[in-house]
Design a protein around this motif. Structure first.
Motif, short mmCIF file in Angstrom:
data_model
loop_
_atom_site.label_atom_id
_atom_site.label_comp_id
_atom_site.label_asym_id
_atom_site.label_seq_id
_atom_site.Cartn_x
_atom_site.Cartn_y
_atom_site.Cartn_z
N ILE A 16 2.67 64.53 12.22
CA ILE A 16 2.83 64.95 13.61
C ILE A 16 3.95 64.15 14.26
O ILE A 16 4.32 63.08 13.77
N THR A 17 4.46 64.73 15.34
CA THR A 17 5.53 64.07 16.10
C THR A 17 4.96 63.61 17.43
O THR A 17 4.36 64.41 18.18
N VAL A 18 5.15 62.36 17.71
CA VAL A 18 4.68 61.78 18.98
C VAL A 18 5.90 61.58 19.87
O VAL A 18 6.88 60.94 19.48
N ILE A 19 5.86 62.20 21.05
CA ILE A 19 6.98 62.11 22.00
C ILE A 19 6.56 61.26 23.18
O ILE A 19 5.52 61.50 23.80
N LEU A 20 7.35 60.24 23.47
CA LEU A 20 7.09 59.35 24.61
C LEU A 20 8.07 59.69 25.73
O LEU A 20 9.29 59.69 25.52
N LEU A 21 7.56 60.03 26.92
CA LEU A 21 8.39 60.39 28.06
C LEU A 21 8.35 59.29 29.10
O LEU A 21 7.28 58.75 29.42
N ASP A 22 9.52 58.98 29.60
CA ASP A 22 9.63 57.97 30.66
C ASP A 22 9.91 58.71 31.95
O ASP A 22 10.93 59.39 32.11
#
Length: 285
Positions: A16-22
């Protein structure tokens, strides 16, 4: 957080791909490829290592006492009880040692034997006229003289025969204390076993056979030429006052008798004309 973990667990077999948004930088994003199984394995490994570390800290440092304080309460109580018993035993041993020292001082400093004869026997110590009369003289309660009719011939020979010295020791054993007149110890102490027979060392007559608190049974024999032998710490007497005894007769048996006795032994003395003698001069093994 729980929902995230559930999702990760459901997708544990997938990549899976984990996307971190700021929020402060909406145009930028950070994405990471994650394997849930690897993530869970890493978490489990870190937890295991941490648990082992904590266990070692508690086992090898005083912090363990905080964790096991409840379980150790009973052990500490037992240790305290054992310590108190050890202290009590030490006090008992100290008291026993003190008593032993006192007993040794009594034996060392006290007069073990002082031969006391009344005026009726004064003539027996006259070196110029020992046993002039062939009859044994006995005294009744009114201090009157009564001559013994029995054994007159035998006593006539006994009273005129000089003691045969050196004689054998009166008892089989080991010499534990010698003749020390400076310490008022006027005889020999011979350690032996209980019920060992005590042998008369020379012909004579018994003029004292009695029981004393300090010395148990005591027997004294008058020989010719002003010689007197005394035997102490006997548990049993075979002879009584007035008996004629020959060399080799059994006077009694040894025992641990009397306050001054610290074990089965014989205290043996020889006096001549009222003066104490070193018994070793008169005896031979």
């Amino acid at each position: 957080m729980i929902d995230l973990l559930k999702k990760l667990f459901e997708q544990r077999q997938k990549k899976i791909t984990v996307i971190l948004l700021d929020d402060s930088k909406p145009d930028e994003d950070n994405s990471y490829m994650v394997y849930p199984n690897g993530l869970f394995g890493m978490i489990l490994g870190i937890s295991t290592v941490f648990a082992i570390f904590v266990a070692l800290v508690f086992m090898l440092t005083p912090l363990g006492g905080l964790l096991y304080s409840t379980d150790d309460a009973e052990i500490r109580a037992q240790i305290l009880e054992v310590t108190q018993k050890a202290i009590a035993l030490e006090d008992s041993l100290r008291q026993r040692d003190m008593q032993l020292r006192e007993m040794k001082n009594i034996i060392r400093l006290s007069i073990d034997t002082t031969l006391a004869m009344d005026e009726r026997f004064d003539n027996l110590f006259d070196p110029n006229d020992p046993f002039q009369n062939s009859d044994f003289i006995n005294f009744d309660e009114s201090a009157q003289f009564n001559r013994l009719s029995q054994n007159e011939v035998l006593f006539s020979n006994v009273s005129k025969t000089a003691p045969d010295f050196p004689a054998k020791y009166p008892v089989q054993g080991s010499l534990t204390r010698g003749y020390m007149p400076d310490d008022e110890h006027y005889g020999l102490d011979i350690a032996t076993k209980n019920n060992e027979p005590v042998i008369n060392i020379a012909d004579g007559s018994v003029f004292n056979s009695s029981w004393t608190i300090n010395n148990g049974y005591v027997i004294s024999v008058q020989h010719s030429e002003g010689v007197v032998t005394t035997y102490k710490h006997l548990s049993k007497l075979n002879k009584k006052e007035g008996d004629l005894v020959l060399k080799g007769d059994i006077l009694g048996e040894i025992g641990n008798a009397g306050v001054l006795s610290t074990g089965p032994h014989l205290h043996f003395e020889i006096w001549k004309n009222g003066v104490p003698q070193n018994p070793e001069v008169y005896l031979i093994k």
